[in-house]
Design an enzyme around this catalytic site. Sequence first.
Site, mmCIF file in Angstrom:
data_model
loop_
_atom_site.group_PDB
_atom_site.id
_atom_site.type_symbol
_atom_site.label_atom_id
_atom_site.label_comp_id
_atom_site.label_asym_id
_atom_site.label_seq_id
_atom_site.Cartn_x
_atom_site.Cartn_y
_atom_site.Cartn_z
ATOM 1 N N CYS A 2 -6.976 4.586 -8.387
ATOM 2 C CA CYS A 2 -8.484 4.869 -8.642
ATOM 3 C C CYS A 2 -9.010 3.762 -8.928
ATOM 4 O O CYS A 2 -8.287 2.964 -10.049
ATOM 5 C CB CYS A 2 -8.946 6.179 -9.136
ATOM 6 N N ARG A 27 -6.363 -1.570 -4.742
ATOM 7 C CA ARG A 27 -5.197 -0.809 -5.695
ATOM 8 C C ARG A 27 -4.766 0.363 -4.777
ATOM 9 O O ARG A 27 -4.055 1.244 -5.435
ATOM 10 C CB ARG A 27 -6.022 -0.369 -6.897
ATOM 11 N N TRP A 74 -7.730 7.907 -4.951
ATOM 12 C CA TRP A 74 -6.525 8.241 -4.534
ATOM 13 C C TRP A 74 -6.244 9.628 -4.997
ATOM 14 O O TRP A 74 -5.793 9.895 -6.027
ATOM 15 C CB TRP A 74 -5.523 7.133 -5.160
ATOM 16 N N ASN A 98 -11.031 8.114 -13.686
ATOM 17 C CA ASN A 98 -9.462 7.601 -13.442
ATOM 18 C C ASN A 98 -8.694 8.479 -14.380
ATOM 19 O O ASN A 98 -9.008 8.337 -15.619
ATOM 20 C CB ASN A 98 -9.409 6.391 -13.588
ATOM 21 N N GLY A 99 -7.497 8.702 -13.982
ATOM 22 C CA GLY A 99 -6.453 9.439 -14.867
ATOM 23 C C GLY A 99 -6.384 10.949 -14.394
ATOM 24 O O GLY A 99 -6.764 11.429 -13.399
ATOM 25 N N GLU A 482 15.291 -5.996 -3.448
ATOM 26 C CA GLU A 482 14.006 -6.375 -3.279
ATOM 27 C C GLU A 482 13.533 -6.869 -1.807
ATOM 28 O O GLU A 482 12.468 -6.418 -1.238
ATOM 29 C CB GLU A 482 13.407 -7.684 -4.116
ATOM 30 N N LYS A 486 10.684 -4.770 0.155
ATOM 31 C CA LYS A 486 9.473 -5.261 1.054
ATOM 32 C C LYS A 486 9.528 -5.060 2.338
ATOM 33 O O LYS A 486 8.329 -4.715 2.954
ATOM 34 C CB LYS A 486 9.778 -6.946 1.004
ATOM 35 N N GLU A 489 8.356 -1.311 2.817
ATOM 36 C CA GLU A 489 7.122 -1.094 2.321
ATOM 37 C C GLU A 489 5.991 -1.676 3.487
ATOM 38 O O GLU A 489 4.960 -0.838 3.619
ATOM 39 C CB GLU A 489 6.575 -1.965 1.123
ATOM 40 N N HIS A 505 33.243 0.792 1.555
ATOM 41 C CA HIS A 505 33.339 2.122 0.825
ATOM 42 C C HIS A 505 32.094 3.120 1.495
ATOM 43 O O HIS A 505 31.860 3.978 0.823
ATOM 44 C CB HIS A 505 32.962 2.115 -0.791
ATOM 45 N N LYS A 604 -1.546 0.061 -5.589
ATOM 46 C CA LYS A 604 -1.108 -1.103 -6.036
ATOM 47 C C LYS A 604 -0.582 -0.822 -7.756
ATOM 48 O O LYS A 604 0.382 -1.246 -8.066
ATOM 49 C CB LYS A 604 -2.206 -2.009 -6.350
HETATM 50 C C1 F6R Z 1 6.379 -2.961 -4.711
HETATM 51 C C2 F6R Z 1 5.764 -2.922 -5.899
HETATM 52 C C3 F6R Z 1 6.142 -1.818 -6.737
HETATM 53 C C4 F6R Z 1 5.876 -2.002 -8.334
HETATM 54 C C5 F6R Z 1 5.851 -0.708 -9.077
HETATM 55 C C6 F6R Z 1 5.774 -1.123 -10.398
HETATM 56 O O1 F6R Z 1 6.183 -4.124 -3.870
HETATM 57 O O2 F6R Z 1 4.877 -3.641 -6.101
HETATM 58 O O3 F6R Z 1 7.345 -1.108 -6.600
HETATM 59 O O4 F6R Z 1 6.736 -3.040 -8.607
HETATM 60 O O5 F6R Z 1 5.216 0.031 -8.751
HETATM 61 O O6 F6R Z 1 4.704 -1.660 -10.672
HETATM 62 P P1 F6R Z 1 4.099 -2.300 -11.971
HETATM 63 O O7 F6R Z 1 5.220 -3.898 -12.024
HETATM 64 O O8 F6R Z 1 2.897 -2.822 -12.112
HETATM 65 O O9 F6R Z 1 4.734 -1.499 -13.235
#
Ligand code: F6R
Length: 609
Positions: A2, A27, A74, A98-99, A482, A486, A489, A505, A604
């Site tokens: 949010c 976000r 959100w 927010n929260g 990673e 990516k 996602e 395995h 985000k």
């Molecule tokens: C993936 C991504 C997430 C964040 C995770 C932790 O591309 O960005 O997996 O890495 O939500 O977020 P932070 O680093 O902000 O704690």
Amino acid sequence: MCGIVGAIADRDVVPVLIEGLKRLEYRGYDSAGIAVINDHDVRRVRRTGRVAEMEAAALAEGLQAQLGIGHTRWATHGGVTEANAHPHVSHGVALVHNGIIENHDQQREKLIAMGYEFESQTDTEVIAHLIHSFLVHGADLLTAVQAAVRELHGAYALAVVSRKEPGKLIAARMGCPLLIGVGEGENFIASDVSAILQATRNVIFLEEGDTAEITRDSVTVFGADNHPVQREVHLSDVSLASLELGPYSHFMQKEIHEQPRAIADTIEGVIDAGAFSAELFGADAAQVLNGIEGVLILACGTSYYAGMTARYWIEGIAGLPCSVEIASEYRYRDVVANPKTLVVTLSQSGETLDTMEALKYAKSLGQERTLSVCNVPESAIPRASKLVYYTRAGAEIGVASTKAFTTQLVALFTLTATLAKLQGRLDETGEADYIDALRRLPGSVQHALNLEPQITAWSEHFAPKEHALFLGRGVHYPIALEGALKLKEISYIHAEAYPAGELKHGPLALVTDEMPVVVIAPNDSLLEKVKSNMQEVRARGGELFVFTDADSNFHPSEGVHVIRAERHVGVLSPIIHTIPVQLLAYHVALVRGTDVDKPRNLAKSVTVE
Ligand code: F6R
């Protein structure tokens, strides 16, 4: 997740609120709304979907005012509906939040017994009614908010306005970031500085338990005991340009290409000093870092993979035992804690609730030596840590993290070399070599970015697939993870990553000619092992897409596609090999036509459990 924006000015604030909400879109959200005080009344517009839809509705209604608040929501408590969207209103009091309020059920029952009627399923609406319940007993808005928040358990950032006090904007913070933007004859509130940069760069970060009364000409902050406190005004170094797309099609593309600059900025202090030293992590860092017996890294998602990479460095170079834990698991596990462990939290946003709670848990077990690696100044996790290393990636708008990840890696390499020096395991020559490797890194990253046309050509192979496998070994195994994350996602292709030696395995059973297999195969000591693993794939008809180095003597053949980075860069190689997997995910997503910067269901910064 949010986002909050609020403004009080002697001009129309509706465009400011809408612009602010657009800046907060990155976000992640599923509805948006604004409320303004006009002619001693609250006017509100809310819509599910994009801010642009809410903006059109606000324009159609001719909304104009000099005081207002806005929100991107959100959904957590209650579905994605207009009734659940913020602002929530109770008898002329409007508020955004927010929260999460943990005791909202009890509050709701109490308020229903008092005669309040609820329009939404949110935890937020109870706060609006609660504030009103204090107003009817004669409190002013500030006092009513201060009284209401005392009744709440949980986390909140609040912006509140009332038709009875049209010259005031009230803010309150506990557990969620909130800042005040100080302008000339106008002031603002935001959960994230990007929302108000268009209006001011001067910001006051509210602290836990703070409330604030904001008028056009004044800002008065009150501490948790409700007494006035002085809070410093900071000049934000987030630039407006970092929030614009410029010549790029997506923020993710822009942020991938910003990596040489982001990395150079993040290591500027080390390069300028020409040495690794504890001071890079804070004035008192030597005290914290000397005498540690191990390192515990806590993080989520991409940040967790940065931690996994660092584990190879910390154990191999600094000679310290290192464990890496997914924060949401660590916080609920009975762990054996050592007070001489350095607890490192990795969080680009500095707000991730699971990481924050894991840090609190680690501290509660007597592990007080804490370091945060973070990309957002003054965010919650660095504030709760003794030491901090800020990555200088700049604002990252694309939901899928790219430059925040590679800058975390250089920060963690800097930590590794510093610890190695403090442990007496890094001599002058070794130190000079590492500094030199860091100095050359941005150039090597740029070289990897130049592979984009070749990677774009590969994306056509991946786009029609539903599954993909990523393989790596040693310090490049986390990069395979990673790469798979990516791709998942942003392209929604199911992707798994395995250490290449683990293939036989189990996962080898998945390999057919329908399963593209991406291999990170740099020219390091494990290359021959990786080559054998590739044979296992090829023998089952699997098509290989190999990222290797120019000096690896690895050649394409039938069913084996090869892209070469520069010659092997040594210990920093995982950073170089991150670039191609980012570009691959981006270009596959483009072909598949997904919403690259705002992938479905993702936010985000993840401020809920
Ligand atoms: C993936 C991504 C997430 C964040 C995770 C932790 O591309 O960005 O997996 O890495 O939500 O977020 P932070 O680093 O902000 O704690």
